[in-house]
Design a protein around this motif. Structure first.
Motif, short mmCIF file in Angstrom:
data_model
loop_
_atom_site.label_atom_id
_atom_site.label_comp_id
_atom_site.label_asym_id
_atom_site.label_seq_id
_atom_site.Cartn_x
_atom_site.Cartn_y
_atom_site.Cartn_z
N ALA A 37 6.84 27.62 -17.72
CA ALA A 37 7.89 26.86 -18.38
C ALA A 37 8.67 27.80 -19.28
N VAL A 38 9.92 27.54 -19.43
CA VAL A 38 10.75 28.30 -20.34
C VAL A 38 11.35 27.31 -21.33
N ALA A 39 10.99 27.41 -22.59
CA ALA A 39 11.58 26.58 -23.63
C ALA A 39 12.44 27.52 -24.46
N GLY A 40 13.72 27.50 -24.24
CA GLY A 40 14.58 28.51 -24.84
C GLY A 40 14.26 29.83 -24.16
N ILE A 41 13.76 30.78 -24.94
CA ILE A 41 13.41 32.10 -24.39
C ILE A 41 11.90 32.22 -24.18
N ASP A 42 11.12 31.40 -24.89
CA ASP A 42 9.66 31.49 -24.80
C ASP A 42 9.17 31.13 -23.41
N ARG A 43 8.11 31.80 -23.01
CA ARG A 43 7.49 31.51 -21.73
C ARG A 43 6.07 31.02 -21.96
N SER A 44 5.71 29.95 -21.31
CA SER A 44 4.37 29.37 -21.44
C SER A 44 3.71 29.38 -20.08
N ILE A 45 2.51 29.88 -20.04
CA ILE A 45 1.73 29.85 -18.82
C ILE A 45 0.87 28.59 -18.88
N ASN A 46 0.89 27.79 -17.85
CA ASN A 46 0.17 26.51 -17.82
C ASN A 46 0.54 25.64 -19.02
N PRO A 47 1.82 25.27 -19.15
CA PRO A 47 2.26 24.50 -20.32
C PRO A 47 1.67 23.10 -20.36
N ASP A 48 1.54 22.59 -21.59
CA ASP A 48 1.09 21.20 -21.73
C ASP A 48 2.28 20.26 -21.53
N GLN A 49 2.02 18.97 -21.59
CA GLN A 49 3.06 17.98 -21.30
C GLN A 49 4.23 18.09 -22.29
N ALA A 50 3.93 18.29 -23.57
CA ALA A 50 4.99 18.39 -24.57
C ALA A 50 5.90 19.59 -24.28
N GLN A 51 5.33 20.72 -23.88
CA GLN A 51 6.13 21.90 -23.54
C GLN A 51 6.98 21.64 -22.30
N ARG A 52 6.41 20.95 -21.32
CA ARG A 52 7.15 20.65 -20.10
C ARG A 52 8.38 19.78 -20.38
N GLU A 53 8.22 18.84 -21.30
CA GLU A 53 9.31 17.90 -21.60
C GLU A 53 10.54 18.58 -22.20
N VAL A 54 10.36 19.69 -22.93
CA VAL A 54 11.49 20.36 -23.57
C VAL A 54 11.93 21.62 -22.83
N SER A 55 11.23 21.95 -21.76
CA SER A 55 11.52 23.17 -21.03
C SER A 55 12.78 23.06 -20.18
N LYS A 56 13.47 24.19 -20.06
CA LYS A 56 14.63 24.28 -19.18
C LYS A 56 14.22 24.63 -17.76
N LEU A 57 12.96 25.06 -17.57
CA LEU A 57 12.51 25.55 -16.27
C LEU A 57 11.10 25.08 -15.97
N SER A 58 10.90 24.58 -14.76
CA SER A 58 9.57 24.29 -14.23
C SER A 58 9.38 25.25 -13.06
N LEU A 59 8.39 26.14 -13.17
CA LEU A 59 8.23 27.21 -12.19
C LEU A 59 6.78 27.35 -11.78
N THR A 60 6.56 27.42 -10.47
CA THR A 60 5.25 27.74 -9.92
C THR A 60 5.41 29.01 -9.10
N VAL A 61 4.54 29.99 -9.36
CA VAL A 61 4.58 31.27 -8.64
C VAL A 61 3.22 31.48 -8.00
N ALA A 62 3.19 31.85 -6.74
CA ALA A 62 1.95 32.18 -6.05
C ALA A 62 2.09 33.59 -5.47
N GLY A 63 0.98 34.31 -5.44
CA GLY A 63 1.07 35.65 -4.89
C GLY A 63 -0.25 36.38 -4.89
N THR A 64 -0.15 37.65 -4.59
CA THR A 64 -1.29 38.56 -4.59
C THR A 64 -1.08 39.56 -5.70
N ASP A 65 -1.99 40.52 -5.81
CA ASP A 65 -1.78 41.56 -6.82
C ASP A 65 -0.61 42.48 -6.44
N GLU A 66 -0.17 42.42 -5.20
CA GLU A 66 0.89 43.31 -4.75
C GLU A 66 2.26 42.64 -4.65
#
Length: 91
Positions: A1-30
């Motif tokens: 989630a991005v709330a303004g400039i801050d980034r939250s990993i696994n945000p709680d519901q309150a953070q999600r409600e004010v966030s400008k971005l909902s993002l899920t990223v999946a990948g490997t170490d590479e």
């Protein structure tokens, strides 16, 4: 989630409600393998930073799992690995 400039990993519901971005990223170490996002107006630079931040967190998690997997003789199955991860997360 991005709330303004801050980034939250696994945000709680309150953070999600004010966030400008909902993002899920999946990948490997590479590499990042999948990105799923919903956003209000944000810049391309903010989106790229969020994706790269997600990838850095994925790499940390993979390192954590590898450390447990290769240094713990009691883990012989995916189920035992899951149990070990849950116990370590609770500490």
């Amino acid at each position: 989630a991005v709330a303004g400039i801050d980034r939250s990993i696994n945000p709680d519901q309150a953070q999600r409600e004010v966030s400008k971005l909902s993002l899920t990223v999946a990948g490997t170490d590479e590499a990042v393998l999948m990105v799923e996002a919903g956003a209000k107006e944000i810049s391309e630079a903010d989106m790229l930073r969020a994706i790269l931040t997600g990838h850095e967190e994925i790499k940390k998690f993979i390192d954590f799992v590898d450390e447990i997997r290769y240094n713990d003789d009691e883990i012989n199955s995916p189920k035992e690995l899951t149990i070990c991860l849950i116990k370590k997360a609770k500490r």
